[in-house]
Design a protein around this motif. Structure first.
Motif, PDB file in Angstrom:
ATOM      1  N   ILE A  22      43.420  44.252  54.092  1.00  0.00           N
ATOM      2  CA  ILE A  22      42.109  44.909  54.041  1.00  0.00           C
ATOM      3  C   ILE A  22      41.369  44.508  52.771  1.00  0.00           C
ATOM      4  N   ILE A  23      42.029  44.588  51.640  1.00  0.00           N
ATOM      5  CA  ILE A  23      41.385  44.277  50.360  1.00  0.00           C
ATOM      6  C   ILE A  23      40.993  42.805  50.297  1.00  0.00           C
ATOM      7  N   ASN A  24      41.842  41.932  50.830  1.00  0.00           N
ATOM      8  CA  ASN A  24      41.522  40.500  50.859  1.00  0.00           C
ATOM      9  C   ASN A  24      40.314  40.182  51.727  1.00  0.00           C
ATOM     10  N   SER A  25      39.922  41.101  52.608  1.00  0.00           N
ATOM     11  CA  SER A  25      38.755  40.862  53.458  1.00  0.00           C
ATOM     12  C   SER A  25      37.441  41.006  52.687  1.00  0.00           C
ATOM     13  N   PHE A  26      37.516  41.434  51.438  1.00  0.00           N
ATOM     14  CA  PHE A  26      36.333  41.535  50.579  1.00  0.00           C
ATOM     15  C   PHE A  26      36.258  40.268  49.727  1.00  0.00           C
ATOM     16  N   PRO A  27      35.400  39.316  50.120  1.00  0.00           N
ATOM     17  CA  PRO A  27      35.369  38.037  49.412  1.00  0.00           C
ATOM     18  C   PRO A  27      34.927  38.145  47.952  1.00  0.00           C
ATOM     19  N   GLU A  28      34.267  39.217  47.599  1.00  0.00           N
ATOM     20  CA  GLU A  28      33.797  39.369  46.229  1.00  0.00           C
ATOM     21  C   GLU A  28      34.898  39.800  45.260  1.00  0.00           C
ATOM     22  N   LEU A  29      36.083  40.154  45.792  1.00  0.00           N
ATOM     23  CA  LEU A  29      37.194  40.569  44.946  1.00  0.00           C
ATOM     24  C   LEU A  29      38.156  39.415  44.700  1.00  0.00           C
ATOM     25  N   VAL A  30      38.658  39.334  43.475  1.00  0.00           N
ATOM     26  CA  VAL A  30      39.586  38.285  43.065  1.00  0.00           C
ATOM     27  C   VAL A  30      40.944  38.929  42.789  1.00  0.00           C
ATOM     28  N   ARG A  31      41.965  38.401  43.440  1.00  0.00           N
ATOM     29  CA  ARG A  31      43.322  38.925  43.282  1.00  0.00           C
ATOM     30  C   ARG A  31      43.916  38.483  41.951  1.00  0.00           C
ATOM     31  N   LYS A  32      44.568  39.418  41.271  1.00  0.00           N
ATOM     32  CA  LYS A  32      45.279  39.134  40.016  1.00  0.00           C
ATOM     33  C   LYS A  32      46.658  39.781  40.118  1.00  0.00           C
TER      34      LYS A  32
END
Length: 152
Positions: free
Chosen positions: A10-20
């Motif tokens: 779900i969170i990865n479906s937000f392209p404006e967020l960068v995973r750390k």
């Protein structure tokens, strides 16, 4: 409760967020275009499903002292909604509506109250005396409005 993998999806479906990726298998997600110094939207998402979303400046969410709301038991739709609101609250277009840490409120008799954010609560002070504590900014400002005070 959604699993860690479901929450990641779900969170990865937000392209404006960068995973750390951080320690112990936990993950943060940053909003690099944030208009504020604050960039972390999702904090300490843990493989056990626990995690937090930054909600300090939005809605009636129960927050900790860092302005974070626990998302452990959130449904898919609730998780999507809270993340959308968090991103919006940090977006440059919303910057004008960011809530300061302290606000002075004045009534027609020139009495002044201070609204301040402390340890996850919005507190209203009359001088050094605590006049009220609220779980959200909205609740606190409604109280002040009802008492005849305006931002000053």
């Amino acid at each position: 409760m959604l699993t860690f993998e479901e929450k990641l999806s779900i969170i990865n479906s937000f392209p404006e967020l960068v995973r750390k990726d951080i320690s112990m298998g936990r993950v943060n997600f940053h909003y690099e275009k944030s208009a504020l110094d604050k960039k972390i939207v999702v904090h300490n998402l843990h493989p056990n499903g626990n995690g937090f979303v930054y909600t300090r400046n939005i809605g009636d969410f129960e927050t900790d002292h860092k302005g974070m709301t626990n998302i452990r038991d959130y449904s898919e739709s609730a998780l999507r909604d809270i993340i959308k609101q968090a991103i919006k609250s940090l977006s440059p277009s919303e910057n004008a509506e960011v809530i300061p840490d302290d606000e002075r409120w004045i009534n027609t008799n020139e009495q002044t109250l201070l609204l301040t954010y402390e340890d996850g609560l919005w507190n209203v002070y009359a001088g050094q005396n605590l006049d009220g504590s609220f779980h959200s900014y909205k609740q606190a400002t409604q109280f002040l409005d009802e008492e005849g005070f305006q931002r000053g």
